[in-house]
Design an enzyme around this catalytic site. Structure first.
Site, PDB file in Angstrom:
ATOM      1  N   PRO A   1       0.684  -1.300   0.206  1.00  0.00           N
ATOM      2  CA  PRO A   1       0.076  -0.118  -0.105  1.00  0.00           C
ATOM      3  C   PRO A   1       0.795   1.284  -0.001  1.00  0.00           C
ATOM      4  CG  PRO A   1      -0.037  -1.092   2.226  1.00  0.00           C
ATOM      5  CD  PRO A   1       0.842  -2.101   1.358  1.00  0.00           C
TER       6      PRO A   1
ATOM      7  N   GLN B   1      -6.468  -1.266   1.873  1.00  0.00           N
ATOM      8  CA  GLN B   1      -5.815  -1.051   3.350  1.00  0.00           C
ATOM      9  C   GLN B   1      -6.695  -0.278   3.853  1.00  0.00           C
ATOM     10  OE1 GLN B   1      -2.026   1.021   4.538  1.00  0.00           O
ATOM     11  NE2 GLN B   1      -1.432  -0.962   5.494  1.00  0.00           N
TER      12      GLN B   1
ATOM     13  N   TYR C   1       0.359   4.240  13.383  1.00  0.00           N
ATOM     14  CA  TYR C   1      -1.223   4.959  13.342  1.00  0.00           C
ATOM     15  C   TYR C   1      -2.147   4.123  14.491  1.00  0.00           C
ATOM     16  CZ  TYR C   1       0.850   6.460   9.148  1.00  0.00           C
ATOM     17  OH  TYR C   1       1.667   7.459   8.337  1.00  0.00           O
TER      18      TYR C   1
ATOM     19  N   ARG D   1      -1.634  -5.622   8.642  1.00  0.00           N
ATOM     20  CA  ARG D   1      -0.384  -5.376   8.610  1.00  0.00           C
ATOM     21  C   ARG D   1       0.042  -4.914   9.966  1.00  0.00           C
ATOM     22  NH1 ARG D   1       2.715  -1.098   4.636  1.00  0.00           N
ATOM     23  NH2 ARG D   1       4.078  -2.789   3.719  1.00  0.00           N
TER      24      ARG D   1
ATOM     25  N   LEU E   1      12.671  -3.011   1.778  1.00  0.00           N
ATOM     26  CA  LEU E   1      13.784  -2.961   1.095  1.00  0.00           C
ATOM     27  C   LEU E   1      14.439  -4.370   0.392  1.00  0.00           C
ATOM     28  CD1 LEU E   1      16.286  -0.454   3.112  1.00  0.00           C
ATOM     29  CD2 LEU E   1      15.119   0.011   0.811  1.00  0.00           C
TER      30      LEU E   1
HETATM   31  C1  LIG Z   1       5.069   6.692  -1.418  1.00  0.00           C
HETATM   32  C2  LIG Z   1       4.807   5.618  -0.110  1.00  0.00           C
HETATM   33  C3  LIG Z   1       3.610   5.543   0.522  1.00  0.00           C
HETATM   34  C4  LIG Z   1       3.275   4.606   1.432  1.00  0.00           C
HETATM   35  N1  LIG Z   1       2.137   4.497   1.976  1.00  0.00           N
HETATM   36  C5  LIG Z   1       1.752   3.453   2.823  1.00  0.00           C
HETATM   37  C6  LIG Z   1       0.451   3.138   3.234  1.00  0.00           C
HETATM   38  O1  LIG Z   1      -0.452   3.695   2.718  1.00  0.00           O
HETATM   39  N2  LIG Z   1       0.291   1.963   4.236  1.00  0.00           N
HETATM   40  C7  LIG Z   1       1.241   1.495   4.506  1.00  0.00           C
HETATM   41  O2  LIG Z   1       1.140   0.417   5.533  1.00  0.00           O
HETATM   42  N3  LIG Z   1       2.602   1.789   4.203  1.00  0.00           N
HETATM   43  C8  LIG Z   1       2.822   2.734   3.339  1.00  0.00           C
HETATM   44  N4  LIG Z   1       4.218   2.906   2.930  1.00  0.00           N
HETATM   45  C9  LIG Z   1       5.324   1.845   3.390  1.00  0.00           C
HETATM   46  C10 LIG Z   1       5.385   0.658   2.187  1.00  0.00           C
HETATM   47  O3  LIG Z   1       4.215   0.087   2.040  1.00  0.00           O
HETATM   48  C11 LIG Z   1       6.391  -0.246   2.629  1.00  0.00           C
HETATM   49  O4  LIG Z   1       6.180  -0.866   3.771  1.00  0.00           O
HETATM   50  C12 LIG Z   1       7.851   0.552   2.857  1.00  0.00           C
HETATM   51  O5  LIG Z   1       7.914   1.609   1.788  1.00  0.00           O
HETATM   52  C13 LIG Z   1       8.831  -0.313   2.598  1.00  0.00           C
HETATM   53  O6  LIG Z   1       8.964  -0.974   1.627  1.00  0.00           O
HETATM   54  P1  LIG Z   1      10.001  -0.753   0.145  1.00  0.00           P
HETATM   55  O7  LIG Z   1      11.276  -0.725   0.833  1.00  0.00           O
HETATM   56  O8  LIG Z   1       9.739  -1.742  -0.701  1.00  0.00           O
HETATM   57  O9  LIG Z   1       9.557   0.572  -0.235  1.00  0.00           O
HETATM   58  C14 LIG Z   1       4.463   3.588   1.743  1.00  0.00           C
HETATM   59  C15 LIG Z   1       5.508   3.907   1.325  1.00  0.00           C
HETATM   60  C16 LIG Z   1       5.784   4.754   0.379  1.00  0.00           C
HETATM   61  C17 LIG Z   1       7.182   4.830  -0.449  1.00  0.00           C
END
Ligand SMILES: Cc1cc2nc3c(=O)[nH]c(=O)nc-3n(C[C@H](O)[C@H](O)[C@H](O)COP(=O)(O)O)c2cc1C
Length: 371
Positions: free
Chosen positions: A23, A100, A183, A231, A302
């Protein structure tokens, strides 16, 4: 044979592969209602070949939005706006779409990240006062939230249920309850933010109570036979905060209630967090929860390389991997992963001519089946 590209069941929902689009808030809705940005953004992600698309954190009441631009599912207009987006996605992609559902609690009323992400106080234009488990601000100097009383807890729980009923009407394929990243639901779980002295504070069981009540309410309100999962942040990264042992207990309690999966992230409840950031840094948490609880487990954080994702699944460390930033950077990441791993993805037939000669079986034959 690639394990990343094997199908996965999340409850009764079948994913074509184990790549989940995490998300991602877009801060681009208008009073909770998605617009053309969502059509474009989700449209491109729906063509990615991933196994599941999880829509961004969607507020169950207006006060539960992180920012004024957050998506919501608290009004008929929100529902109609999302119906329009979903109709377009369904017409052109077979990807299952989950939503979500969340509530920002004391982290509500913030600016978009590109405007600094700081709190908009209730005395400033467009700002409002947050709610939480206790009247403790997220960061020093921020306006403190109201602690929810019994009527407030009922209202928020009912807002989750009402949003789940809307999600059911929209035909969404699953609901992820957002209990991570500091949250509202996480604010109840963590002893750093929950200092209540009633039945929703104190012991671990008491701090887990509200999340479990919300889970039950959402489960009851959503379509029978479609999955609901959670989550969670596996640790606050602060001594004395919420930790992995507590997350195992939460996952066990959720499993006993029929929860379909657990999506394992971390952090977000305290500015004091000291995160050991690096490739795959949250995977050990997912691995432990999967081993001890046995729920289908989604790892995130990551994970950027196909070989990493393949190893996580092949070694049984998690059942699926979620990617956020890598999907924004390269919305066809699953195509490239399939090419590297000798697997196939479903791609729209309009794009079939892009298939490189070296990967002549990359695209699955059928455009996509009926939903
Ligand atoms: C632009 C952006 C928006 C995000 N919005 C949410 C969200 O709406 N809900 C959530 O649980 N995490 C959110 N996250 C966290 C991501 O879901 C994810 O857990 C986090 O970026 C780590 O994964 P990655 O290393 O693949 O980016 C967001 C991350 C980014 C980069």
């Amino acid at each position: 044979m690639s394990q990343l590209f094997q199908p996965l069941a999340i409850g009764p929902l079948r994913l074509a592969n184990r790549i989940v689009i995490a998300p991602m808030c877009q801060y681009s809705a208008s009073d909770g209602t998605p617009g053309d940005w969502h059509l474009i953004h989700l449209g491109q992600l729906a063509l990615s070949g991933a196994g599941l698309l999880v829509l961004e954190a969607t507020a169950v009441e207006a006060e539960g939005r992180i920012s004024a631009g957050d998506l919501g599912l608290y009004s008929d207009a929100n529902e109609a706006g999302l119906a329009r987006v979903l109709a377009a996605l369904r017409a052109h992609s077979p990807i299952p779409v989950a939503i979500q559902l969340g509530h920002a609690g004391r982290k509500a009323s913030s600016r978009a990240p590109w405007d600094g992400g700081t709190q908009v106080r209730s005395t400033e234009p467009g700002g409002w006062r947050g709610v939480s488990a206790s009247a403790l601000p997220h960061a020093p100097g921020e306006e403190a939230p109201h602690a929810l009383d019994a009527a407030g807890l009922r209202r928020v729980r009912e807002a989750f249920a009402q949003a789940a009923r809307r999600a059911a009407r929209l035909g969404l394929d699953g609901i992820e309850i957002h209990a991570a990243h500091g949250y509202l639901l996480h604010q109840f779980l963590s002893p750093l933010s929950n200092q209540r002295t009633d039945g929703h504070g104190g012991s671990l069981d008491n701090r887990m109570r509200f999340v479990l009540e919300v889970y039950d309410a959402v489960r009851e309100a959503f379509t029978p036979g479609k999955p609901v999962w959670v989550r969670a942040s596996a640790t606050d990264w602060v001594p004395g905060g919420w930790d992995v042992d507590s997350t195992v207990a939460l996952a066990q309690a959720l499993k006993a209630r029929g929860c379909a999966a657990i999506h394992v992230s971390s952090g977000g409840v305290s500015p004091q967090q000291a995160i050991a950031l690096g490739p795959l840094y949250q995977v050990p948490f997912a691995e432990r929860i999967k081993a001890e609880v046995g729920l289908p487990t989604i790892a995130v954080g990551l994970i950027t390389e196909p070989a990493q994702a393949e190893a996580i699944v092949a070694e049984g460390r998690a059942d699926a991997v979620a990617l956020a930033r890598a999907m924004l950077y390269d919305p066809h990441w699953p195509w490239h992963a399939a090419a590297q791993l000798g697997a196939q993805v479903v791609a729209p037939r309009q794009y079939w001519r892009s298939q490189p000669r070296a990967f002549k079986d990359l695209f699955a034959g059928a455009a996509f089946g009926a939903r």
